[in-house]
Design a protein around this motif. Structure first.
Motif, short mmCIF file in Angstrom:
data_model
loop_
_atom_site.label_atom_id
_atom_site.label_comp_id
_atom_site.label_asym_id
_atom_site.label_seq_id
_atom_site.Cartn_x
_atom_site.Cartn_y
_atom_site.Cartn_z
N THR A 1 -17.76 12.06 7.34
CA THR A 1 -18.05 11.40 8.61
C THR A 1 -18.37 12.38 9.73
O THR A 1 -18.86 11.97 10.78
CB THR A 1 -16.86 10.51 9.05
N LYS A 2 -18.10 13.66 9.53
CA LYS A 2 -18.45 14.67 10.55
C LYS A 2 -19.95 14.90 10.61
O LYS A 2 -20.47 15.35 11.62
CB LYS A 2 -17.73 15.98 10.27
N ALA A 3 -20.67 14.56 9.53
CA ALA A 3 -22.13 14.71 9.52
C ALA A 3 -22.75 13.55 10.29
O ALA A 3 -22.67 12.40 9.88
CB ALA A 3 -22.66 14.74 8.09
N VAL A 4 -23.35 13.88 11.42
CA VAL A 4 -24.02 12.87 12.25
C VAL A 4 -25.41 12.60 11.69
O VAL A 4 -25.84 11.45 11.60
CB VAL A 4 -24.09 13.37 13.72
N GLU A 5 -26.11 13.67 11.29
CA GLU A 5 -27.46 13.58 10.73
C GLU A 5 -27.67 14.77 9.79
O GLU A 5 -27.09 15.83 10.00
CB GLU A 5 -28.54 13.67 11.82
#
Length: 169
Positions: A31-35
């Motif tokens: 979930t830390k990956a935004v894009e």
């Protein structure tokens, strides 16, 4: 001295290679990956490139760096030196040949918009794409000191198109 890999003609498989690696990295960053974006020359159809898939992972925070480092290592990545504050770098080589580079930048980092804008400009402007390709091939043919020399000699072209990067970032 050789570059990390030899420049080759555009390969239609590069987008699929990006998609496969993106799926693996989504598992690493959660979930830390935004894009996650495909950047660099392999993200530009028709552009000759070193066949190294560049990925830009935009994260809300860098999280547990030791845990992420272990997960990346399990996929064959080595952590490189931070390229700037908030910009982590990983590379993967297979049998001595670079195959992937991963830039992990905090949301809002100045490099995010710069990488995406340059990629988009190359995708949209055939003259710019041809000029950049010509430069890259010239730099490869005259290179004597490896990837550092290649990147340093490529930077003025990018800075002319994009403007210089911010100081002390």
């Amino acid at each position: 001295m050789a570059l990390t890999s030899k420049i080759s003609e555009y390969d239609d498989r590069w987008p699929d290679m990006f998609d496969a690696e993106k799926a693996r990295l989504e598992g690493v960053f959660g979930t830390k990956a935004v894009e996650i974006h495909h950047v660099g020359s392999t993200a530009v159809p028709g552009l000759a490139a070193k066949p190294e898939i560049d990925l830009l992972v935009v994260v809300s925070d860098h999280g547990d760096e030791a845990e992420i480092g272990q997960a990346m290592a399990s996929f064959g990545y080595v952590r490189g030196t931070n390229l700037s504050e908030g910009h982590h770098f990983y590379r993967r080589d297979v049998e001595g040949i670079r195959t992937h580079k991963v830039h992990v930048c905090l949301t809002g980092h100045w490099q995010i918009s710069r990488m995406l804008l340059f990629r988009n400009m190359l995708r949209q402007d055939a003259d710019l794409r041809r000029g950049y390709q010509k430069l890259k091939l010239e730099l490869e043919s005259t290179n004597q000191h490896g990837i550092g020399e290649y990147l340093a000699r490529k930077a003025p072209f990018i800075d002319t198109v994009m403007g210089p990067p911010p100081k002390a970032q």
